[in-house]
Motif scaffolding. Structure first.
Motif, PDB file in Angstrom:
ATOM      1  N   ILE A  87      31.061  31.970  36.796  1.00 42.96           N
ATOM      2  CA  ILE A  87      32.433  32.433  36.962  1.00 42.96           C
ATOM      3  C   ILE A  87      32.952  31.949  38.308  1.00 42.96           C
ATOM      4  CG2 ILE A  87      32.375  34.432  35.438  1.00 42.96           C
ATOM      5  CD1 ILE A  87      31.743  36.163  37.898  1.00 42.96           C
ATOM      6  N   SER A  88      34.262  31.842  38.386  1.00 48.20           N
ATOM      7  CA  SER A  88      34.947  31.441  39.610  1.00 48.20           C
ATOM      8  C   SER A  88      35.967  32.517  39.946  1.00 48.20           C
ATOM      9  CB  SER A  88      35.643  30.092  39.417  1.00 48.20           C
ATOM     10  OG  SER A  88      36.575  29.842  40.443  1.00 48.20           O
ATOM     11  N   ASP A  89      36.122  32.820  41.226  1.00 50.77           N
ATOM     12  CA  ASP A  89      37.031  33.920  41.578  1.00 50.77           C
ATOM     13  C   ASP A  89      38.507  33.550  41.478  1.00 50.77           C
ATOM     14  OD1 ASP A  89      37.519  32.464  43.877  1.00 50.77           O
ATOM     15  OD2 ASP A  89      36.525  33.850  45.229  1.00 50.77           O
ATOM     16  N   ASN A  90      38.823  32.262  41.265  1.00 53.07           N
ATOM     17  CA  ASN A  90      40.230  31.888  41.113  1.00 53.07           C
ATOM     18  C   ASN A  90      40.501  31.185  39.777  1.00 53.07           C
ATOM     19  OD1 ASN A  90      39.100  29.391  41.526  1.00 53.07           O
ATOM     20  ND2 ASN A  90      40.294  28.887  43.356  1.00 53.07           N
ATOM     21  N   SER A  91      39.711  31.537  38.763  1.00 51.08           N
ATOM     22  CA  SER A  91      39.832  30.918  37.445  1.00 51.08           C
ATOM     23  C   SER A  91      39.730  31.982  36.360  1.00 51.08           C
ATOM     24  CB  SER A  91      38.722  29.881  37.253  1.00 51.08           C
ATOM     25  OG  SER A  91      38.659  29.426  35.919  1.00 51.08           O
TER      26      SER A  91
END
Length: 275
Positions: free
Chosen positions: A31-35
């Motif tokens: 996971i990505s915090d801006n996606s």
């Protein structure tokens, strides 16, 4: 935990600001915090699959709008993902069923609000960076990098349609006189392995200078810190997953949030000798 080996395992093109990862059957879920994608990386053939969690999924979402996914773990047959709760737009959770290739979305604002109310957390202080589930119980890892410095584990014990909420404070070692605070955690048998980073900021929203990261273990039954060791003086490690384990050592995979818009993520392997 005095002996460790940290190496770069590989780099993945197409993912930026990696904030959590989960290894399963030679697949790495990230996971990505801006996606608003869940990324599935096939290690064997080096192929990246993007799984949209919402309609019109996006990457490099501006800080004020991003869902801030920081936590990922297994929940039964599904992969569970949580937002950090650090703003009103970060109160979503998702469950991705691998076999059915389906996504379920939930709003967990009520749960987060209940926790904040019972534990006297201000909105600016609340910041969930990792979680684990053990039977019916939920353990949320609160990163205490706000002004009040509330770093610890929020326990949500569920039984007979009731839930009991508790909070265990953890004052972790300092790096350059700045306390390290939780950035992720996993459960291996009855032992919690956690990551924590020191960042020169007192804001859960604004980034600061990265001073390094530590890894440590906590006994799940006693909620006591067993040991910890600094593994970097420059990386902000935010993702942790079990890779392999033997009778003498454990191998973990790590990712870091580079706080840039570059769509490249480095995956590290950390080998620890068992005590």
């Amino acid at each position: 935990m005095e002996k460790f080996q940290l190496t770069v395992l590989f780099k993945i093109i197409g993912i930026g600001s990696a904030s959590g990862l989960l290894y399963h059957n030679d697949l790495l879920y990230i996971i990505s915090d801006n996606s608003t994608y869940l990324y599935e990386y096939n290690i064997a053939n080096e192929k990246l699959n993007k799984i949209p969690l919402v309609e019109n999924a996006q990457e490099n979402i501006p800080k004020k709008d991003k869902p801030d996914f920081e936590s990922i773990t297994f929940y039964g047959d599904a992969i569970a993902i949580l937002g950090s709760g650090s703003t009103k737009k970060r109160n979503l959770s998702f469950q991705y069923n691998i076999e059915a290739d389906s996504v379920k979305q939930n709003d967990i604002a009520d749960l987060y609000q209940k926790i904040k109310h019972q534990l006297n957390f201000s909105d600016d202080e609340f910041n969930i960076e990792g979680f684990i589930m053990n039977k019916k119980n939920l353990f949320l890892f609160q990163r205490g990098n706000g002004t009040e410095g509330k770093n610890g584990i929020i326990s949500v014990y569920n039984s007979r349609n009731k839930s009991e909420i508790g909070f265990t404070i953890f004052n972790l070692p300092k790096i350059k006189n700045v306390p390290a605070t939780f950035t992720d955690a996993i459960l291996v048998d009855d032992k919690i392995y956690f990551l924590a980073s020191a960042e020169d900021t007192t804001s859960t929203y604004l980034d600061g200078e990265v001073l390094g990261s530590i890894i440590g273990t906590i006994d799940l039954k006693t909620m006591k810190l067993e040991n910890s060791i600094q593994i970097s003086d420059k990386h902000k490690f935010e993702g942790l997953t079990l890779y392999k384990k033997t009778a003498t050592q454990i191998e973990l995979l790590l990712c870091e949030d580079n706080d840039t818009e570059e769509l490249v993520s480095t995956i590290y392997k950390l080998v620890l000798k068992k005590q």
